[in-house]
Design a protein around this motif. Structure first.
Motif, PDB file in Angstrom:
ATOM      1  N   ARG A 153      -9.705   4.931   0.616  1.00  0.00           N
ATOM      2  CA  ARG A 153      -9.332   6.238   0.058  1.00  0.00           C
ATOM      3  C   ARG A 153      -9.191   6.204  -1.460  1.00  0.00           C
ATOM      4  O   ARG A 153      -9.101   7.245  -2.104  1.00  0.00           O
ATOM      5  N   GLY A 154      -9.092   5.008  -2.044  1.00  0.00           N
ATOM      6  CA  GLY A 154      -8.897   4.892  -3.477  1.00  0.00           C
ATOM      7  C   GLY A 154      -7.460   5.080  -3.908  1.00  0.00           C
ATOM      8  O   GLY A 154      -7.190   5.382  -5.078  1.00  0.00           O
ATOM      9  N   THR A 155      -6.506   4.862  -2.983  1.00  0.00           N
ATOM     10  CA  THR A 155      -5.085   5.073  -3.305  1.00  0.00           C
ATOM     11  C   THR A 155      -4.264   3.792  -3.229  1.00  0.00           C
ATOM     12  O   THR A 155      -3.036   3.837  -3.252  1.00  0.00           O
ATOM     13  N   LEU A 156      -4.945   2.663  -3.152  1.00  0.00           N
ATOM     14  CA  LEU A 156      -4.228   1.401  -2.958  1.00  0.00           C
ATOM     15  C   LEU A 156      -3.598   0.908  -4.255  1.00  0.00           C
ATOM     16  O   LEU A 156      -4.239   0.900  -5.312  1.00  0.00           O
ATOM     17  N   ARG A 157      -2.346   0.490  -4.148  1.00  0.00           N
ATOM     18  CA  ARG A 157      -1.683  -0.237  -5.224  1.00  0.00           C
ATOM     19  C   ARG A 157      -1.106  -1.520  -4.641  1.00  0.00           C
ATOM     20  O   ARG A 157      -0.556  -1.513  -3.542  1.00  0.00           O
ATOM     21  N   MET A 158      -1.224  -2.592  -5.403  1.00  0.00           N
ATOM     22  CA  MET A 158      -0.706  -3.883  -4.978  1.00  0.00           C
ATOM     23  C   MET A 158      -0.044  -4.554  -6.171  1.00  0.00           C
ATOM     24  O   MET A 158      -0.406  -4.306  -7.329  1.00  0.00           O
ATOM     25  N   GLY A 159       0.913  -5.413  -5.878  1.00  0.00           N
ATOM     26  CA  GLY A 159       1.546  -6.147  -6.963  1.00  0.00           C
ATOM     27  C   GLY A 159       2.812  -6.824  -6.522  1.00  0.00           C
ATOM     28  O   GLY A 159       3.130  -6.891  -5.326  1.00  0.00           O
ATOM     29  N   ASN A 160       3.548  -7.307  -7.506  1.00  0.00           N
ATOM     30  CA  ASN A 160       4.825  -7.953  -7.231  1.00  0.00           C
ATOM     31  C   ASN A 160       5.909  -6.885  -7.109  1.00  0.00           C
ATOM     32  O   ASN A 160       5.673  -5.706  -7.375  1.00  0.00           O
ATOM     33  N   VAL A 161       7.089  -7.291  -6.718  1.00  0.00           N
ATOM     34  CA  VAL A 161       8.135  -6.319  -6.418  1.00  0.00           C
ATOM     35  C   VAL A 161       8.510  -5.492  -7.642  1.00  0.00           C
ATOM     36  O   VAL A 161       8.853  -4.312  -7.531  1.00  0.00           O
ATOM     37  N   ASP A 162       8.406  -6.072  -8.836  1.00  0.00           N
ATOM     38  CA  ASP A 162       8.740  -5.309 -10.038  1.00  0.00           C
ATOM     39  C   ASP A 162       7.846  -4.099 -10.210  1.00  0.00           C
ATOM     40  O   ASP A 162       8.305  -3.008 -10.583  1.00  0.00           O
ATOM     41  N   ALA A 163       6.546  -4.264  -9.930  1.00  0.00           N
ATOM     42  CA  ALA A 163       5.606  -3.155 -10.086  1.00  0.00           C
ATOM     43  C   ALA A 163       5.929  -2.024  -9.114  1.00  0.00           C
ATOM     44  O   ALA A 163       5.838  -0.836  -9.463  1.00  0.00           O
ATOM     45  N   PHE A 164       6.296  -2.365  -7.880  1.00  0.00           N
ATOM     46  CA  PHE A 164       6.687  -1.354  -6.891  1.00  0.00           C
ATOM     47  C   PHE A 164       7.936  -0.606  -7.336  1.00  0.00           C
ATOM     48  O   PHE A 164       7.995   0.627  -7.303  1.00  0.00           O
ATOM     49  N   LEU A 165       8.943  -1.333  -7.799  1.00  0.00           N
ATOM     50  CA  LEU A 165      10.183  -0.691  -8.223  1.00  0.00           C
ATOM     51  C   LEU A 165       9.946   0.196  -9.448  1.00  0.00           C
ATOM     52  O   LEU A 165      10.442   1.327  -9.507  1.00  0.00           O
ATOM     53  N   CYS A 166       9.199  -0.301 -10.417  1.00  0.00           N
ATOM     54  CA  CYS A 166       8.928   0.508 -11.610  1.00  0.00           C
ATOM     55  C   CYS A 166       8.130   1.760 -11.248  1.00  0.00           C
ATOM     56  O   CYS A 166       8.385   2.850 -11.778  1.00  0.00           O
ATOM     57  N   ASP A 167       7.168   1.604 -10.347  1.00  0.00           N
ATOM     58  CA  ASP A 167       6.351   2.748  -9.935  1.00  0.00           C
ATOM     59  C   ASP A 167       7.207   3.802  -9.237  1.00  0.00           C
ATOM     60  O   ASP A 167       7.068   5.006  -9.498  1.00  0.00           O
ATOM     61  N   ARG A 168       8.096   3.371  -8.376  1.00  0.00           N
ATOM     62  CA  ARG A 168       8.929   4.311  -7.613  1.00  0.00           C
ATOM     63  C   ARG A 168      10.074   4.887  -8.432  1.00  0.00           C
ATOM     64  O   ARG A 168      10.609   5.948  -8.103  1.00  0.00           O
ATOM     65  N   LEU A 169      10.472   4.204  -9.494  1.00  0.00           N
ATOM     66  CA  LEU A 169      11.628   4.641 -10.283  1.00  0.00           C
ATOM     67  C   LEU A 169      11.240   5.200 -11.646  1.00  0.00           C
ATOM     68  O   LEU A 169      12.081   5.323 -12.533  1.00  0.00           O
ATOM     69  N   GLY A 170       9.963   5.565 -11.811  1.00  0.00           N
ATOM     70  CA  GLY A 170       9.584   6.362 -12.962  1.00  0.00           C
ATOM     71  C   GLY A 170       9.080   5.631 -14.184  1.00  0.00           C
ATOM     72  O   GLY A 170       8.714   6.274 -15.174  1.00  0.00           O
ATOM     73  N   ALA A 171       9.049   4.293 -14.168  1.00  0.00           N
ATOM     74  CA  ALA A 171       8.598   3.557 -15.356  1.00  0.00           C
ATOM     75  C   ALA A 171       7.097   3.323 -15.375  1.00  0.00           C
ATOM     76  O   ALA A 171       6.572   2.775 -16.340  1.00  0.00           O
ATOM     77  N   GLY A 172       6.408   3.707 -14.293  1.00  0.00           N
ATOM     78  CA  GLY A 172       4.965   3.554 -14.251  1.00  0.00           C
ATOM     79  C   GLY A 172       4.527   2.333 -13.466  1.00  0.00           C
ATOM     80  O   GLY A 172       5.339   1.506 -13.041  1.00  0.00           O
ATOM     81  N   PHE A 173       3.217   2.238 -13.280  1.00  0.00           N
ATOM     82  CA  PHE A 173       2.615   1.141 -12.518  1.00  0.00           C
ATOM     83  C   PHE A 173       2.369  -0.022 -13.467  1.00  0.00           C
ATOM     84  O   PHE A 173       1.283  -0.192 -14.025  1.00  0.00           O
ATOM     85  N   VAL A 174       3.421  -0.818 -13.699  1.00  0.00           N
ATOM     86  CA  VAL A 174       3.396  -1.840 -14.740  1.00  0.00           C
ATOM     87  C   VAL A 174       4.014  -3.133 -14.222  1.00  0.00           C
ATOM     88  O   VAL A 174       4.810  -3.143 -13.280  1.00  0.00           O
ATOM     89  N   THR A 175       3.643  -4.215 -14.865  1.00  0.00           N
ATOM     90  CA  THR A 175       4.296  -5.508 -14.683  1.00  0.00           C
ATOM     91  C   THR A 175       4.365  -6.159 -16.061  1.00  0.00           C
ATOM     92  O   THR A 175       4.000  -5.552 -17.063  1.00  0.00           O
ATOM     93  N   ASP A 176       4.862  -7.392 -16.123  1.00  0.00           N
ATOM     94  CA  ASP A 176       4.965  -8.066 -17.416  1.00  0.00           C
ATOM     95  C   ASP A 176       4.200  -9.384 -17.386  1.00  0.00           C
ATOM     96  O   ASP A 176       3.737  -9.833 -16.326  1.00  0.00           O
ATOM     97  N   ALA A 177       4.102 -10.008 -18.543  1.00  0.00           N
ATOM     98  CA  ALA A 177       3.310 -11.229 -18.668  1.00  0.00           C
ATOM     99  C   ALA A 177       3.897 -12.397 -17.886  1.00  0.00           C
ATOM    100  O   ALA A 177       3.153 -13.235 -17.361  1.00  0.00           O
ATOM    101  N   SER A 178       5.233 -12.491 -17.798  1.00  0.00           N
ATOM    102  CA  SER A 178       5.814 -13.600 -17.039  1.00  0.00           C
ATOM    103  C   SER A 178       5.433 -13.506 -15.572  1.00  0.00           C
ATOM    104  O   SER A 178       5.126 -14.503 -14.928  1.00  0.00           O
TER     105      SER A 178
END
Length: 487
Positions: A153-178
């Motif tokens: 469908r083109g709606t898949l997102r994957m990542g570590n737990v930080d990316a999920f939390l940031c996505d759901r809590l308004g900071a965007g679909f992001v992670t960091d270098a560490s």
């Protein structure tokens, strides 16, 4: 003018913790929620992402209720290599959280040639091991029907737990270098995902989050239950946060987070270390687009080994009582415990290794087993510190976590490594992410200023001489090689 506060949020393996700090980095309020961990099949370790999100919302709501001032900075750390998939349109999880301890991706690892394994390690510094995120993501893409449908469908997102939390809590679909540096999909010294690594693991870049800084103005976190938006100024892995919270913010400083496992990191400065055989080069944090590096080595079962001895074998009712039992005998009477319930980490890197109890005869008691378990943990950490010494001088080991409440373990640890062990007075992980958030918000002049705010509470000096210590360590290494079938 109202007082200014910093909020630190630690999404850990078994609990979500948060604390509200003043500008001196002293905690004025804390909150905690336990999060369940499931083992549905041998080698599988899972968590519920909705439960994790709810726990984060709960602890923050608790701390912000009638807060005595304004939260001007917020930091979020997370459990590192654990991953999940969710839908971009609904935000709903498609999978459970596949926890860092997982072994289901062992088959993915086995598919790579020796040449591939060498190139993977050269690029990202990490050996092929199911501990890291790439194999877990590859397994979900291949085997999970909900992931496959969302990908179509083109709606898949994957990542570590930080990316999920940031996505759901308004900071965007992001992670960091560490975090990216722990996935095995990132090439050290580059800004984002590595095309060759993505192709080899079969993970499409368009389903992964954007890789950004760990420290700075990173966005805002918001939720309808919270009275205000939170400026997100730090985002990184939990062990890297603990490195800062232990005051290890200058090259050569070494910390050990002592919980379910023991994770040892050494600050390695701004020049990326070369991948070696025993230790892992990793990003400690990224600020202003510049990476600070660390050398990393993990003991995957420490507190978890003590829990197992209590729960499965009944050596003692609780790990605390196991420590008390160990202190009733002067030595382990020849008994050995190899704490490898989740394989052997650094410097051996054998995911198939099993825990071993050895040297037992008719005179071995529960007390001897208890002491042997603590000795085994101490020697496994000494294995890692010995590798760090090949690259950096080690003057002391800063430690935090629940296992530091056991005085015998601190004594055994200091004597095994031959330098003092310094126990932090606070939870280094949540303190560290708050300290980095303060730096990211400009409340501190630099990350280096964190060290003065987190002095050690206890210091345990080593006993014994160097020659005897090295002889004892070599006997331990011989035992590990024989017990694990290693060369």
């Amino acid at each position: 003018m109202s007082e200014r506060f910093i909020l630190g949020i630690d999404e850990g393996t078994t609990a979500v913790k948060a604390a509200l700090f003043d500008e001196r980095l002293l905690a004025v309020r804390t909150a905690r929620r336990v999060v369940g961990v499931r083992h549905p099949q041998p080698g599988w370790v899972e968590k519920d992402p909705v439960e994790i999100l709810g726990a984060v919302v709960d602890v923050v709501a608790e701390l912000l209720a009638d807060a005595p001032g304004e939260v001007v900075a917020c930091g979020l750390d997370h459990e590192g290599e654990s991953v999940l998939a969710w839908d971009a349109e609904t935000g709903d999880p498609l999978t459970t959280v596949v926890v860092w301890q997982e072994k289901r991706s062992e088959g993915v690892r086995a598919e790579f040639s020796d040449a591939d394994a060498a190139e993977i390690r050269r690029r990202g510094g990490l050996p092929l091991d199911p501990y890291f995120s790439a194999g877990k993501l590859a397994w979900l893409l291949r085997n999970d029907d909900a992931v496959a449908r969302s990908r179509t469908r083109g709606t898949l997102r994957m990542g570590n737990v930080d990316a999920f939390l940031c996505d759901r809590l308004g900071a965007g679909f992001v992670t960091d270098a560490s975090t990216a540096s722990r996935t095995q999909l990132h090439r050290l010294g580059t800004p984002g995902w590595d095309p060759w690594l993505l192709e080899r693991f079969g993970v499409p870049e368009d389903v992964l989050p954007r890789v950004g800084d760990s420290v700075g103005a990173l966005g805002v976190l918001r939720h309808e239950r919270w009275p205000a938006e939170l400026p997100l100024t730090a985002l990184l892995c939990d062990q890297q946060a603990a490195l800062a919270g232990s005051g290890c913010v200058a090259p050569g400083a070494v910390k050990g987070a002592c919980g379910a496992g023991v994770f040892v990191l050494a600050h390695a400065g701004e020049t990326g270390p070369e991948p070696g055989e025993g230790l892992l080069p990793t990003v400690a944090w990224r600020a202003g687009g510049r990476d600070t590096y660390a050398l990393d080595g993990g003991v995957f079962a420490a507190g978890a080994m003590l829990d197992w001895l209590c729960d499965a074998l009944g050596v003692a009712p609780t790990p605390a009582q196991l420590g008390e039992l160990a202190r009733t005998v002067p030595d382990a009477r020849g008994a050995r415990v190899l704490p490898a319930l989740a394989g052997l980490g650094a410097p051996w890197w054998d995911p198939g290794a099993r825990a071993v109890l050895a040297g037992i005869d008719g005179g071995t008691t529960r007390a001897h087993l208890a002491r042997a378990a603590l000795e085994g943990i101490a020697w496994r950490v000494a294995d890692i510190v010995a590798e760090i010494r090949r690259e950096l001088p080690v003057d002391a080991l800063r430690v935090d976590g629940g296992l530091t409440n056991e005085p015998l373990l601190l004594e055994l640890q200091a004597s095994a490594i031959g330098v003092p062990v310094e126990a932090a007075g606070a939870d280094a992980t949540v303190t560290g992410v708050a300290g980095l958030a303060a730096a990211g918000a400009g409340l501190l002049g630099s990350i280096a200023e964190i060290a003065a705010l987190v002095p050690a509470e206890r210091r345990v000096a080593p006993t014994g001489d160097g020659d005897a210590r090295e002889d004892a360590h070599e006997r331990w290494r011989t035992f590990v090689r024989a017990a694990g079938g290693l060369r």
